[in-house]
Design a protein around this motif. Structure first.
Motif, PDB file in Angstrom:
ATOM      1  N   TYR A 194       0.819  -1.209   0.000  1.00 37.36           N
ATOM      2  CA  TYR A 194       0.000   0.000   0.000  1.00 37.36           C
ATOM      3  C   TYR A 194       0.861   1.270   0.000  1.00 37.36           C
ATOM      4  CZ  TYR A 194      -3.588   3.331   1.638  1.00 37.36           C
ATOM      5  OH  TYR A 194      -4.452   4.396   1.775  1.00 37.36           O
ATOM      6  N   ILE A 195       0.549   2.168  -0.913  1.00 35.15           N
ATOM      7  CA  ILE A 195       1.215   3.479  -0.952  1.00 35.15           C
ATOM      8  C   ILE A 195       0.235   4.565  -0.518  1.00 35.15           C
ATOM      9  CG2 ILE A 195       2.368   5.185  -2.402  1.00 35.15           C
ATOM     10  CD1 ILE A 195       3.227   2.876  -4.233  1.00 35.15           C
ATOM     11  N   ARG A 196      -0.898   4.623  -1.198  1.00 35.53           N
ATOM     12  CA  ARG A 196      -1.912   5.627  -0.870  1.00 35.53           C
ATOM     13  C   ARG A 196      -3.240   5.188  -1.485  1.00 35.53           C
ATOM     14  NH1 ARG A 196       1.064   7.548  -5.115  1.00 35.53           N
ATOM     15  NH2 ARG A 196      -0.103   8.239  -6.967  1.00 35.53           N
ATOM     16  N   ALA A 197      -4.275   5.923  -1.154  1.00 40.51           N
ATOM     17  CA  ALA A 197      -5.595   5.668  -1.743  1.00 40.51           C
ATOM     18  C   ALA A 197      -6.154   6.982  -2.272  1.00 40.51           C
ATOM     19  CB  ALA A 197      -6.534   5.080  -0.699  1.00 40.51           C
ATOM     20  N   GLU A 198      -6.736   6.928  -3.447  1.00 37.45           N
ATOM     21  CA  GLU A 198      -7.468   8.065  -3.988  1.00 37.45           C
ATOM     22  C   GLU A 198      -8.939   7.822  -3.685  1.00 37.45           C
ATOM     23  OE1 GLU A 198      -6.432   8.249  -8.094  1.00 37.45           O
ATOM     24  OE2 GLU A 198      -4.430   9.060  -7.711  1.00 37.45           O
ATOM     25  N   VAL A 199      -9.533   8.745  -2.931  1.00 32.35           N
ATOM     26  CA  VAL A 199     -10.855   8.506  -2.359  1.00 32.35           C
ATOM     27  C   VAL A 199     -11.809   9.648  -2.687  1.00 32.35           C
ATOM     28  CG1 VAL A 199     -12.121   7.995  -0.231  1.00 32.35           C
ATOM     29  CG2 VAL A 199      -9.714   7.340  -0.421  1.00 32.35           C
ATOM     30  N   MET A 200     -13.028   9.281  -3.011  1.00 36.57           N
ATOM     31  CA  MET A 200     -14.128  10.252  -3.109  1.00 36.57           C
ATOM     32  C   MET A 200     -15.349   9.615  -2.469  1.00 36.57           C
ATOM     33  SD  MET A 200     -14.978   9.833  -7.167  1.00 36.57           S
ATOM     34  CE  MET A 200     -13.395   9.041  -7.518  1.00 36.57           C
ATOM     35  N   SER A 201     -16.293  10.428  -2.034  1.00 32.69           N
ATOM     36  CA  SER A 201     -17.490   9.890  -1.403  1.00 32.69           C
ATOM     37  C   SER A 201     -18.530   9.524  -2.454  1.00 32.69           C
ATOM     38  CB  SER A 201     -18.091  10.911  -0.432  1.00 32.69           C
ATOM     39  OG  SER A 201     -18.672  11.991  -1.143  1.00 32.69           O
ATOM     40  N   TYR A 202     -19.385   8.606  -2.096  1.00 34.04           N
ATOM     41  CA  TYR A 202     -20.488   8.220  -2.982  1.00 34.04           C
ATOM     42  C   TYR A 202     -21.346   9.441  -3.313  1.00 34.04           C
ATOM     43  CZ  TYR A 202     -25.099   6.432  -4.279  1.00 34.04           C
ATOM     44  OH  TYR A 202     -26.294   6.227  -4.911  1.00 34.04           O
ATOM     45  N   ALA A 203     -21.646  10.249  -2.307  1.00 33.73           N
ATOM     46  CA  ALA A 203     -22.502  11.420  -2.519  1.00 33.73           C
ATOM     47  C   ALA A 203     -21.888  12.370  -3.540  1.00 33.73           C
ATOM     48  CB  ALA A 203     -22.740  12.138  -1.188  1.00 33.73           C
ATOM     49  N   ASP A 204     -20.578  12.625  -3.432  1.00 35.30           N
ATOM     50  CA  ASP A 204     -19.920  13.529  -4.382  1.00 35.30           C
ATOM     51  C   ASP A 204     -19.912  12.928  -5.785  1.00 35.30           C
ATOM     52  OD1 ASP A 204     -19.400  15.493  -2.508  1.00 35.30           O
ATOM     53  OD2 ASP A 204     -17.406  14.721  -2.008  1.00 35.30           O
ATOM     54  N   TYR A 205     -19.672  11.632  -5.865  1.00 36.72           N
ATOM     55  CA  TYR A 205     -19.613  10.953  -7.169  1.00 36.72           C
ATOM     56  C   TYR A 205     -20.954  11.100  -7.893  1.00 36.72           C
ATOM     57  CZ  TYR A 205     -18.532   7.215 -10.544  1.00 36.72           C
ATOM     58  OH  TYR A 205     -18.293   6.493 -11.692  1.00 36.72           O
ATOM     59  N   ILE A 206     -22.046  10.849  -7.172  1.00 36.29           N
ATOM     60  CA  ILE A 206     -23.378  10.902  -7.779  1.00 36.29           C
ATOM     61  C   ILE A 206     -23.807  12.343  -8.054  1.00 36.29           C
ATOM     62  CG2 ILE A 206     -25.828  10.411  -7.399  1.00 36.29           C
ATOM     63  CD1 ILE A 206     -24.150   7.939  -8.052  1.00 36.29           C
ATOM     64  N   THR A 207     -23.607  13.221  -7.089  1.00 34.72           N
ATOM     65  CA  THR A 207     -24.054  14.610  -7.217  1.00 34.72           C
ATOM     66  C   THR A 207     -23.324  15.329  -8.346  1.00 34.72           C
ATOM     67  OG1 THR A 207     -24.575  14.715  -4.852  1.00 34.72           O
ATOM     68  CG2 THR A 207     -24.318  16.805  -6.004  1.00 34.72           C
ATOM     69  N   LEU A 208     -22.022  15.092  -8.449  1.00 36.12           N
ATOM     70  CA  LEU A 208     -21.211  15.815  -9.428  1.00 36.12           C
ATOM     71  C   LEU A 208     -21.190  15.143 -10.801  1.00 36.12           C
ATOM     72  CD1 LEU A 208     -18.273  16.742  -7.039  1.00 36.12           C
ATOM     73  CD2 LEU A 208     -20.011  18.287  -7.957  1.00 36.12           C
ATOM     74  N   GLY A 209     -21.641  13.896 -10.868  1.00 38.57           N
ATOM     75  CA  GLY A 209     -21.741  13.253 -12.176  1.00 38.57           C
ATOM     76  C   GLY A 209     -20.576  12.383 -12.571  1.00 38.57           C
ATOM     77  N   GLY A 210     -19.924  11.742 -11.610  1.00 30.24           N
ATOM     78  CA  GLY A 210     -18.864  10.805 -11.941  1.00 30.24           C
ATOM     79  C   GLY A 210     -17.499  11.224 -11.458  1.00 30.24           C
ATOM     80  N   GLU A 211     -16.519  10.352 -11.706  1.00 31.86           N
ATOM     81  CA  GLU A 211     -15.173  10.558 -11.172  1.00 31.86           C
ATOM     82  C   GLU A 211     -14.481  11.781 -11.762  1.00 31.86           C
ATOM     83  OE1 GLU A 211     -10.840   8.306 -11.207  1.00 31.86           O
ATOM     84  OE2 GLU A 211     -12.670   7.090 -11.219  1.00 31.86           O
ATOM     85  N   ALA A 212     -14.560  11.952 -13.069  1.00 36.18           N
ATOM     86  CA  ALA A 212     -13.848  13.072 -13.707  1.00 36.18           C
ATOM     87  C   ALA A 212     -14.309  14.410 -13.141  1.00 36.18           C
ATOM     88  CB  ALA A 212     -14.043  13.016 -15.212  1.00 36.18           C
ATOM     89  N   LYS A 213     -15.605  14.574 -12.997  1.00 36.42           N
ATOM     90  CA  LYS A 213     -16.130  15.844 -12.496  1.00 36.42           C
ATOM     91  C   LYS A 213     -15.857  16.005 -11.003  1.00 36.42           C
ATOM     92  CE  LYS A 213     -19.613  16.370 -16.088  1.00 36.42           C
ATOM     93  NZ  LYS A 213     -21.047  16.500 -16.419  1.00 36.42           N
TER      94      LYS A 213
END
Length: 374
Positions: free
Chosen positions: A327-346
């Motif tokens: 393990y080096i690191r984790a790139e993390v986003m919340s489910y709420a942000d993913y859905i509200t903003l429209g996906g990973e790129a946004k």
């Protein structure tokens, strides 16, 4: 990876019927005691509406839900702790599961015999609990016997363990399960207590699954008690630190024969929002303090299960042991942000994708990319 839940109870309370409905495994179910001898096991997906939304947004090829493994353990009877009804064998099966679903008969049916000749849910619970407590008392007594020489030689660790066991024995002798024994704040013997509890049947997180008639399936159990059998079960559950799930085995058996779209309509006609499986899965998660995180990509949207308090590396280890080791690191986003903003790129553009190190504590609904090097 999910969790395992042992289904226990007296004979003829509906354990195998519920197991069949939940897993569609078609385990033997019959109107006589000890139809189940060897435990039947079935893994079923844990429903999570977030998976479908993530899959649609990411255009994933498939969904991989987390799973719960149900283990249908044979009916216990009075005297099981002394070997009655193959009791020792059955009690051994309970030791291997993470949690216990204690099925309690709360329905009347003259065509289904009750092992004691009458339907009394709380009395049935007490019969099983007594056998589990007697088994635990026997195990603790043997453990104390092994410690006695060390205690006499003034071994401090042995003395501490002996004293803890004595306190747990007192609780069990008072008719209370071992899971109710907790240490005072600041006590440093948490690991030792966990080790002792790890071998005890009444330390298992427990839910009571009330198997009811169709007319009672929407009744909300009142933990303050009442005349209704479900209220009596709820009051007892509160007293012993357990939860209650209401389920109708007959309804679940009918649901199991339908496809997904038909199940939704069938439940709606009954005035229900979710099946018994949904309620049991949610109750199981609460029992074991579990949470779900996701990995999302074009190939699959995958749900993973970890215990609350798990670190980033431990979460990575659920996917593959190499991920935890390197393990080096984790790139993390919340489910709420993913859905509200429209996906990973946004979400990334909005600064909602963050980098977390080895000390990060996993949160329910995390969407994660693990970076590792092995």
């Amino acid at each position: 990876m999910g969790f395992s839940c042992g289904i226990i109870g007296l004979p003829n309370v509906g354990k195998s019927t519920i197991f069949n409905a939940l897993t569609s495994a078609k385990a033997a179910a019959a109107n006589f005691p000890f139809c189940t001898i060897e435990p039947n096991t079935g893994a079923v997906p844990v429903p999570d509406e977030r998976l479908g939304k993530l899959c649609a947004m990411a255009k994933s090829e498939k969904i991989v839900p987390t799973q719960v493994t149900f283990v249908d353990i044979a009916g216990l009877i009075k005297g099981a702790s002394k070997g009655e009804g193959l009791g020792n064998q059955f009690l051994g099966h309970i030791r291997t599961v993470d949690a216990v679903a204690h099925v309690v008969r709360a329905f009347e049916d003259p065509d289904v015999v009750h092992v004691d000749g009458r339907v009394d849910p709380v009395s049935d619970i007490e019969t099983i609990d007594t056998e589990l407590m007697l088994s635990d008392l026997d195990a603790l007594s043997k453990r104390k016997d092994r410690l006695e020489k060390l205690v006499k030689s003034q071994d401090k660790d042995a003395k501490t363990e002996y004293e803890l066991i004595t306190k747990i024995e007192a609780l069990l002798s008072d008719g209370k399960p071992a899971r109710g024994f907790v240490l005072p704040n600041g006590d440093v013997n948490g690991a030792l207590l966990a080790n002792i509890k790890g071998s005890l049947l009444t330390a298992k997180p427990t839910m009571f699954v009330a198997n009811v008639d169709e007319k009672d399936v929407k009744h909300v159990p009142n933990p303050a008690g009442g005349d209704h059998p479900l209220d009596k079960i709820a009051a007892h559950a509160k007293k012993v630190g357990a939860s209650v799930v209401v389920i109708c085995g007959k309804i679940e058996a009918e649901i199991a024969e339908l496809d997904a779209s038909e199940r939704t309509v069938y439940l709606a006609d009954l005035g229900l929002n979710e099946s018994g499986l949904d309620r049991m899965a949610v109750a199981g998660y609460k029992l074991l303090d579990l949470l779900t995180f996701f990995t999302v990509g074009p190939k699959e949207t995958h749900a993973w299960t970890v215990t609350k308090g798990a670190t980033g590396p431990q979460g990575a280890g659920k996917i593959h042991t190499d991920f935890e080791r390197g393990y080096i690191r984790a790139e993390v986003m919340s489910y709420a942000d993913y859905i509200t903003l429209g996906g990973e790129a946004k979400a990334r553009e909005a600064g909602k994708l963050r980098t977390e190190g080895k000390e990060y504590i996993m949160q329910d609904g995390d969407i994660v990319h693990f970076r590792f090097n092995v």
